[in-house]
Design an enzyme around this catalytic site. Structure first.
Site, short mmCIF file in Angstrom:
data_model
loop_
_atom_site.label_atom_id
_atom_site.label_comp_id
_atom_site.label_asym_id
_atom_site.label_seq_id
_atom_site.Cartn_x
_atom_site.Cartn_y
_atom_site.Cartn_z
CG HIS A 88 -1.64 1.27 1.45
ND1 HIS A 88 -2.49 1.88 0.56
CD2 HIS A 88 -1.53 2.11 2.51
CE1 HIS A 88 -2.90 3.03 1.07
NE2 HIS A 88 -2.32 3.19 2.25
CD GLU B 132 -3.23 6.63 12.51
OE1 GLU B 132 -4.40 6.24 12.60
OE2 GLU B 132 -2.70 7.41 13.33
CG ASP B 133 -1.80 1.01 10.29
OD1 ASP B 133 -2.73 1.35 11.05
OD2 ASP B 133 -1.81 1.20 9.07
CG ASP C 276 -3.73 6.87 2.14
OD1 ASP C 276 -3.38 5.68 2.08
OD2 ASP C 276 -4.39 7.35 3.08
CG HIS D 124 0.87 7.00 4.17
ND1 HIS D 124 1.27 6.20 3.13
CD2 HIS D 124 -0.40 6.66 4.43
CE1 HIS D 124 0.28 5.42 2.78
NE2 HIS D 124 -0.75 5.66 3.54
CG ASP E 66 -19.99 15.02 -23.30
OD1 ASP E 66 -21.01 14.36 -23.01
OD2 ASP E 66 -19.47 15.85 -22.54
MN MN Z 1 -2.65 4.65 3.91
#
Ligand code: MN
Length: 576
Positions: A48, A76-77, A138, A72, A259
């Site tokens: 990811h 968090e993880d 993301d 990033h 279109d």
């Molecule tokens: Mn992410």
């Protein structure tokens, strides 16, 4: 996407050696931190951040942003903190990663008062356009893998994507990314409508694709004959969600949309764009009013291209767009194309290295200003209003409740301002506050993205000093009102035990007087005197002297209750 392919792609951009080393180091740190973690899809987690970084490499964002993309989700993880990132990679990258983490806290559930204010908040909290771009990319990758999440999460994330992320991408000039985000969200948010559209347009898309393929050679031949050195002719199918929205305006009649597929011609220069327009109009008759010169007058989000609609072979209307490679890149990457790593910097890495300090200054450059520059050109009042709205949040900050609900406040607002914006009662009973989990004083100055929790205490009252602290008119008004009421209550108490005279305008009926006296008795109010005046045939008035109210609020509440009785048309009161 593997680390190998990412690094090879970056090498093609000839970034300075130290930057390559930085990106490599960020990858190794992230790979180690996410070791053993998997995505819901079962893939290793590192896929990811790699995919996110890869998109940003395509946008040619600067190397700190690429490194931040790799890192990033580390805070968090995994067990790493933002301080670990700061120690290892410095302030700039820590700032970018922290920005993304802040944006993660914003939630849209479709019940908020306005998606618009959430979009504004998103920009304000992001602070740096690179943070917003990172977050958009993301989300793009998360949307591609949304299928592995539980249905409820899918719906919430898809709705948020449709209402917040896609419009933001569009406003930042990334129409292509915006369209892709919408198309990924569409089947989750409107499954029935999506299926309908797929059924309804399958044939149409196919017909159009065959049609554009059939006229491409004619067009190419003509351009060669006229010596226009075109680079590409592409058929470009309209995004599904965008088509769906258009259909809503056209009575859901697919036949009316001309279109669905357009031809796009990429030519080297602006002159070539206009020359190509001439060639096309010589070949096929243009539809009046359908030539759109977004080169001379770009769209407010910066979009530039030349459009025309002609009546092609078989009497079919077809839209043709002309643009230069530069315009094409802008349309793909929007503000990012203006942002960093320009063509010049890529070709001349030495000059780029020298310019790095000025690039760092750019970080603080108000990119909102740039959007406004683009908007100056615009004459449409609706779009102009949008520009004004952007202005509006220059002096505002956005803070969140612990649940992720957003409130915008004036700059320098305090927890008291916040409390009154959430609810008057919360303001009135506030005794303390936690900001980002830490206890602070009630006059603490809030910053963008702060998560604020108000500590309350029953029977606590606002203090007059608060009027000196608060910044928002709303909080000021509530505090003043409260203080005014409590003044009146004090006076009331001083004269306590005295009599209140209610005057009721009534349409008399059997049992009305009984209802009135019952009501007062039920609230333990003594009735001292009742008088009626029935001189007027249609209307009667009822005068009641009552006692034992504790304060003015109670009197007012009683007034409302009295008004609720059938036959009572109006009530007024005075203190005797
Ligand atoms: Mn992410």
């Amino acid at each position: 996407m593997t680390a190998q392919t990412l690094l090879e792609k970056i090498k093609l951009q000839t970034r300075p050696e130290d930057e390559l080393a930085l990106i490599k180091r960020a990858y190794e740190f992230a790979a180690k931190a996410h070791q053993g973690q998997t995505r819901k899809s079962g893939e290793p987690y590192i896929t990811h951040p790699l995919a996110t970084a890869s998109e940003l490499v395509d946008m040619r964002l600067d190397s700190p942003t690429i490194a931040a993309a790799l890192l990033h989700d580390v805070c968090e993880d995994t067990c790493h903190s933002i301080e670990d990132i700061r120690k290892e990679f410095g302030d700039e990258i820590a700032f970018l990663v922290q920005g993304v983490t802040k944006l993660d806290k914003i939630r849209y559930r479709g019940t908020e008062r306005s998606a618009e204010s959430l979009r504004k908040m998103f920009l304000a909290i992001g602070e740096d356009v690179r943070v917003v771009l990172l977050k958009l990319v993301d989300r793009f990758h998360n949307m591609k893998t949304l299928g592995s999440l539980p249905p409820e999460k899918q719906k919430r994330i898809a709705l948020e994507t449709l209402e917040i992320y896609a419009p933001l991408a569009y406003r930042l000039g990334m129409a292509e990314l915006s369209g892709r985000l919408e198309d990924l969200a569409f089947p989750y948010v409107y499954p029935t409508e999506y299926e309908w559209l797929m059924r309804e347009t399958k044939e149409t898309y196919a017909i159009w694709e065959r049609y554009t393929a059939s006229i491409k050679p004619t067009l190419a031949e003509e351009l060669i004959k006229e010596k226009i050195p075109f680079l590409e002719i592409n058929a470009r199918a309209k995004h599904y969600y965008s088509l769906y929205k258009k259909l809503l305006r056209y009575g859901m009649d697919v036949g009316k949309i001309t279109d669905i597929v357009a031809l796009r011609i990429i030519v080297p220069t602006i002159e070539d764009c206009y020359a190509t327009l001439g060639v096309i109009h010589k070949l096929w008759k243009p539809l009046p009013g359908r030539i759109k010169d977004y080169i001379a007058l770009p769209k407010p989000n910066g979009y530039r291209s030349l459009h025309t609609t002609v009546i092609g072979p078989e009497n079919r209307q077809i839209e043709i767009q002309m643009r230069t490679p530069e315009m094409h890149e802008e349309a793909e990457y929007g503000i990012a194309a203006h942002w960093a790593y320009s063509e010049m910097k890529r070709r001349d890495t030495k000059a780029y290295a020298q310019n790095r300090s000025s690039l760092a200054d750019l970080k603080h450059f108000s990119w909102i200003e740039q959007i406004r520059e683009w908007q100056k050109e615009f004459k449409n009042p609706e779009e102009f209003l949008e520009a004004l709205k952007i202005d509006f949040f220059k002096n505002r900050i956005f803070v969140l409740t612990p649940k992720g609900d957003a409130f915008d406040l004036p700059e320098d607002s305090t927890p008291i301002d916040f409390a009154y914006h959430v609810h008057t009662d919360i303001g009135n009973t506030a005794v303390g506050a936690k900001v980002n989990g830490k206890m602070v004083a009630l006059d603490h100055v809030l910053k963008n993205g702060d998560v604020v929790e108000i500590l309350k205490q029953k029977n606590k009252k606002p203090s007059r000093d608060w009027l000196k602290i608060v910044k928002s008119a709303q909080a000021r008004k509530h505090i003043s009102t409260f203080l005014k009421h409590s003044e009146e209550d004090k006076k009331f108490e001083k004269r306590g035990g005295e009599t209140v005279e209610f005057n009721l305008m009534i349409r008399d009926r059997v049992g009305l007087l009984r209802d009135v006296t019952h009501l007062l008795a039920r609230h333990k109010i003594n009735i001292k005197k009742v008088d009626t005046d029935t001189k007027n045939q249609k209307w009667a008035s009822l005068m009641i002297h009552a006692q034992k109210f504790k304060n003015k609020t109670e009197v007012e509440k009683m007034m409302v209750r009295l008004k609720g009785i059938k036959g009572v048309e109006d009530v007024s009161y005075k203190l005797l």
